[in-house]
Design an enzyme around this catalytic site. Structure first.
Site, PDB file in Angstrom:
ATOM      1  N   ARG A  93       9.475  19.393  19.879  1.00 28.03           N
ATOM      2  CA  ARG A  93       8.378  18.416  19.749  1.00 28.03           C
ATOM      3  C   ARG A  93       7.884  18.360  18.302  1.00 28.03           C
ATOM      4  O   ARG A  93       7.795  19.365  17.606  1.00 28.03           O
ATOM      5  CB  ARG A  93       7.208  18.806  20.657  1.00 28.03           C
ATOM      6  CG  ARG A  93       5.969  17.943  20.384  1.00 28.03           C
ATOM      7  CD  ARG A  93       4.912  18.067  21.448  1.00 28.03           C
ATOM      8  NE  ARG A  93       4.590  19.441  21.754  1.00 28.03           N
ATOM      9  CZ  ARG A  93       3.909  19.821  22.824  1.00 28.03           C
ATOM     10  NH1 ARG A  93       3.490  18.929  23.704  1.00 28.03           N
ATOM     11  NH2 ARG A  93       3.651  21.089  23.017  1.00 28.03           N
ATOM     12  N   ARG A 150       3.548  21.480  16.249  1.00 28.97           N
ATOM     13  CA  ARG A 150       2.254  22.028  16.658  1.00 28.97           C
ATOM     14  C   ARG A 150       2.259  23.536  16.446  1.00 28.97           C
ATOM     15  O   ARG A 150       3.264  24.183  16.684  1.00 28.97           O
ATOM     16  CB  ARG A 150       2.013  21.707  18.139  1.00 28.97           C
ATOM     17  CG  ARG A 150       0.813  20.836  18.383  1.00 28.97           C
ATOM     18  CD  ARG A 150       0.753  20.337  19.800  1.00 28.97           C
ATOM     19  NE  ARG A 150       0.497  21.376  20.784  1.00 28.97           N
ATOM     20  CZ  ARG A 150       0.335  21.154  22.087  1.00 28.97           C
ATOM     21  NH1 ARG A 150       0.400  19.916  22.551  1.00 28.97           N
ATOM     22  NH2 ARG A 150       0.114  22.142  22.922  1.00 28.97           N
ATOM     23  N   ARG A 204      -7.745  23.415  34.560  1.00 30.18           N
ATOM     24  CA  ARG A 204      -6.665  24.365  34.349  1.00 30.18           C
ATOM     25  C   ARG A 204      -6.959  25.715  34.980  1.00 30.18           C
ATOM     26  O   ARG A 204      -6.150  26.637  34.845  1.00 30.18           O
ATOM     27  CB  ARG A 204      -6.536  24.588  32.848  1.00 30.18           C
ATOM     28  CG  ARG A 204      -5.233  24.144  32.256  1.00 30.18           C
ATOM     29  CD  ARG A 204      -5.402  24.381  30.773  1.00 30.18           C
ATOM     30  NE  ARG A 204      -4.175  24.462  30.079  1.00 30.18           N
ATOM     31  CZ  ARG A 204      -3.639  23.447  29.402  1.00 30.18           C
ATOM     32  NH1 ARG A 204      -4.208  22.279  29.396  1.00 30.18           N
ATOM     33  NH2 ARG A 204      -2.534  23.635  28.733  1.00 30.18           N
ATOM     34  N   ARG A 228       1.778  30.782  26.866  1.00 29.47           N
ATOM     35  CA  ARG A 228       1.249  29.605  27.564  1.00 29.47           C
ATOM     36  C   ARG A 228       1.850  29.481  28.964  1.00 29.47           C
ATOM     37  O   ARG A 228       1.165  29.107  29.914  1.00 29.47           O
ATOM     38  CB  ARG A 228       1.533  28.337  26.743  1.00 29.47           C
ATOM     39  CG  ARG A 228       0.595  28.228  25.530  1.00 29.47           C
ATOM     40  CD  ARG A 228       1.129  27.313  24.452  1.00 29.47           C
ATOM     41  NE  ARG A 228       1.356  25.964  24.881  1.00 29.47           N
ATOM     42  CZ  ARG A 228       2.146  25.091  24.260  1.00 29.47           C
ATOM     43  NH1 ARG A 228       2.783  25.449  23.156  1.00 29.47           N
ATOM     44  NH2 ARG A 228       2.295  23.881  24.715  1.00 29.47           N
TER      45      ARG A 228
HETATM   46  P1  AP5 Z   1       4.611  16.452  26.131  1.00 22.24           P
HETATM   47  O1  AP5 Z   1       4.408  15.154  26.821  1.00 22.24           O
HETATM   48  O2  AP5 Z   1       3.989  16.648  24.804  1.00 22.24           O
HETATM   49  O3  AP5 Z   1       4.258  17.656  27.142  1.00 22.24           O
HETATM   50  P2  AP5 Z   1       2.875  18.183  27.689  1.00 22.24           P
HETATM   51  O4  AP5 Z   1       3.029  18.408  29.157  1.00 22.24           O
HETATM   52  O5  AP5 Z   1       1.746  17.300  27.253  1.00 22.24           O
HETATM   53  O6  AP5 Z   1       2.855  19.594  26.979  1.00 22.24           O
HETATM   54  P3  AP5 Z   1       1.719  20.336  26.164  1.00 22.24           P
HETATM   55  O7  AP5 Z   1       2.424  21.390  25.369  1.00 22.24           O
HETATM   56  O8  AP5 Z   1       0.833  19.374  25.460  1.00 22.24           O
HETATM   57  O9  AP5 Z   1       0.947  20.998  27.330  1.00 22.24           O
HETATM   58  P4  AP5 Z   1      -0.007  22.148  27.230  1.00 22.24           P
HETATM   59  O10 AP5 Z   1      -0.601  22.063  28.576  1.00 22.24           O
HETATM   60  O11 AP5 Z   1       0.580  23.445  26.878  1.00 22.24           O
HETATM   61  O12 AP5 Z   1      -0.912  21.789  25.958  1.00 22.24           O
HETATM   62  P5  AP5 Z   1      -2.386  21.208  25.820  1.00 22.24           P
HETATM   63  O13 AP5 Z   1      -2.431  20.414  24.594  1.00 22.24           O
HETATM   64  O14 AP5 Z   1      -2.845  20.627  27.087  1.00 22.24           O
HETATM   65  O15 AP5 Z   1       6.192  16.683  26.015  1.00 22.24           O
HETATM   66  C1  AP5 Z   1       6.719  17.813  25.338  1.00 22.24           C
HETATM   67  C2  AP5 Z   1       7.929  17.389  24.495  1.00 22.24           C
HETATM   68  O16 AP5 Z   1       8.989  16.986  25.370  1.00 22.24           O
HETATM   69  C3  AP5 Z   1       7.668  16.203  23.562  1.00 22.24           C
HETATM   70  O17 AP5 Z   1       8.383  16.388  22.374  1.00 22.24           O
HETATM   71  C4  AP5 Z   1       8.231  14.987  24.335  1.00 22.24           C
HETATM   72  O18 AP5 Z   1       8.722  13.984  23.460  1.00 22.24           O
HETATM   73  C5  AP5 Z   1       9.362  15.631  25.122  1.00 22.24           C
HETATM   74  N1  AP5 Z   1       9.521  15.016  26.449  1.00 22.24           N
HETATM   75  C6  AP5 Z   1       8.553  14.601  27.302  1.00 22.24           C
HETATM   76  N2  AP5 Z   1       9.081  14.124  28.450  1.00 22.24           N
HETATM   77  C7  AP5 Z   1      10.429  14.266  28.324  1.00 22.24           C
HETATM   78  C8  AP5 Z   1      11.538  13.939  29.171  1.00 22.24           C
HETATM   79  N3  AP5 Z   1      11.369  13.395  30.371  1.00 22.24           N
HETATM   80  N4  AP5 Z   1      12.779  14.230  28.710  1.00 22.24           N
HETATM   81  C9  AP5 Z   1      12.977  14.788  27.486  1.00 22.24           C
HETATM   82  N5  AP5 Z   1      11.976  15.094  26.631  1.00 22.24           N
HETATM   83  C10 AP5 Z   1      10.713  14.830  27.042  1.00 22.24           C
HETATM   84  O19 AP5 Z   1      -3.219  22.563  25.593  1.00 22.24           O
HETATM   85  C11 AP5 Z   1      -3.093  23.295  24.412  1.00 22.24           C
HETATM   86  C12 AP5 Z   1      -4.085  24.446  24.389  1.00 22.24           C
HETATM   87  O20 AP5 Z   1      -5.437  23.942  24.443  1.00 22.24           O
HETATM   88  C13 AP5 Z   1      -4.011  25.431  25.567  1.00 22.24           C
HETATM   89  O21 AP5 Z   1      -3.027  26.421  25.338  1.00 22.24           O
HETATM   90  C14 AP5 Z   1      -5.441  25.997  25.552  1.00 22.24           C
HETATM   91  O22 AP5 Z   1      -5.594  26.949  24.520  1.00 22.24           O
HETATM   92  C15 AP5 Z   1      -6.278  24.778  25.211  1.00 22.24           C
HETATM   93  N6  AP5 Z   1      -6.715  24.043  26.411  1.00 22.24           N
HETATM   94  C16 AP5 Z   1      -6.356  22.774  26.748  1.00 22.24           C
HETATM   95  N7  AP5 Z   1      -6.939  22.420  27.915  1.00 22.24           N
HETATM   96  C17 AP5 Z   1      -7.674  23.474  28.317  1.00 22.24           C
HETATM   97  C18 AP5 Z   1      -8.498  23.724  29.462  1.00 22.24           C
HETATM   98  N8  AP5 Z   1      -8.666  22.788  30.439  1.00 22.24           N
HETATM   99  N9  AP5 Z   1      -9.108  24.920  29.561  1.00 22.24           N
HETATM  100  C19 AP5 Z   1      -8.957  25.851  28.601  1.00 22.24           C
HETATM  101  N10 AP5 Z   1      -8.182  25.697  27.503  1.00 22.24           N
HETATM  102  C20 AP5 Z   1      -7.549  24.506  27.361  1.00 22.24           C
HETATM  103 MG    MG Z   2       0.091  17.557  25.957  1.00 19.42          MG
END
Ligand code: AP5
Ligand code: MG
Ligand code: ZN
Length: 216
Positions: free
Chosen positions: A127, A160, A88, A171
């Site tokens: 979500r 969440r 990221r 974000r």
């Molecule tokens: P979903 O599939 O859940 O989307 P996503 O892309 O996985 O979104 P996230 O919010 O999980 O991404 P993020 O990158 O912010 O969070 P992460 O957990 O990685 O879909 C979203 C919704 O839409 C769902 O309800 C789904 O049903 C719906 N949907 C999906 N596809 C659809 C479609 N085609 N049409 C309609 N609806 C649809 O990170 C969280 C936190 O963790 C970060 O903020 C950070 O603090 C930390 N973190 C994680 N990774 C790192 C890293 N590498 N380095 C540092 N910090 C990190």
């Molecule tokens: Mg995700």
């Protein structure tokens, strides 16, 4: 196959990752899921990570990179993996490249799930997730069979903590500033493929498949 999923918060990375992992028999590794599990179990990593997730900021690279190296060392990654939410930052991407170089491997493809910002707020705020088994739903686009209950394990589904409007703004800002530069980074390596993520979930998976069949 070694795949990275790139895209803004709410793009559908986790949703598509579940399908890809099943179809190609590779582990789905989500840094966000790893942090949330540690937070709910109150491990020392969870205690450190919590304030960053709650604020919609990135967990520091020193912490994240170490965790991912340990994860990639595990046996189930020998035949490939799917990274969701890592790397990221350019620093994380360089660390991943040098780790893979060291073990004689490389990434096959980076899938950028491209979704216009106007769809993102609706996707994230609608979500709901299952705190017991991790299943994910959307109140409009992917509702559970019984309102408020997980299809898989029947637990109550919840929102969440970082899915509030103000944290989503943070974000998105963090994505634009720290993660979007990876598009150019992987384009320069010739491994980036864009996928239209604006359609329905099944349609997006078809788009993903169309790209992945070139690599299989
Ligand atoms: P979903 O599939 O859940 O989307 P996503 O892309 O996985 O979104 P996230 O919010 O999980 O991404 P993020 O990158 O912010 O969070 P992460 O957990 O990685 O879909 C979203 C919704 O839409 C769902 O309800 C789904 O049903 C719906 N949907 C999906 N596809 C659809 C479609 N085609 N049409 C309609 N609806 C649809 O990170 C969280 C936190 O963790 C970060 O903020 C950070 O603090 C930390 N973190 C994680 N990774 C790192 C890293 N590498 N380095 C540092 N910090 C990190
Ligand atoms: Mg995700
Ligand atoms: Zn469940």
């Amino acid at each position: 196959m070694k795949i990275i999923l790139l895209g803004p918060p709410g793009a559908g990375k986790g949703t598509q990752a579940k399908f890809i992992s099943r179809e190609y028999s590779i582990p789905h590794i989500s840094t966000g899921d790893i942090f949330r599990k540690n937070i709910s179990e109150k491990t020392s990593l969870g205690v450190k990570a919590k304030k960053y997730l709650d604020a919609g900021k990135l967990v520091p690279d020193e912490i994240t990179i170490g965790i991912m190296k340990n994860r990639l060392d595990m046996d189930d990654c020998k035949n490939g993996f799917l990274l969701d939410g890592f790397p990221r930052t350019v620093n994380q991407a360089r660390a991943l490249d040098s780790y893979l170089n060291g073990v004689g491997q490389k990434i096959d493809v980076v899938l950028l799930i491209d979704v216009p910002e106007k769809l993102i707020f609706d996707r994230i705020t609608g979500r709901r997730v299952c705190p017991s088994c991790g299943a994910s739903y959307h109140i409009k686009f992917n509702p559970p069979k019984i309102e408020g209950k997980c299809d898989v394990c029947h637990s109550d589904i919840v929102q969440r903590k970082d899915d509030t409007e103000s944290t989503v703004k943070s974000r998105l800002e963090v994505y634009g500033r720290q993660t979007e530069p990876l598009v150019g980074y992987y384009e320069a390596q010739g491994v980036l493929s864009k996928v239209d993520g604006s359609g329905e979930i099944d349609q997006v998976f078809q788009n993903v498949r169309n790209v992945l069949k070139k690599y299989n």
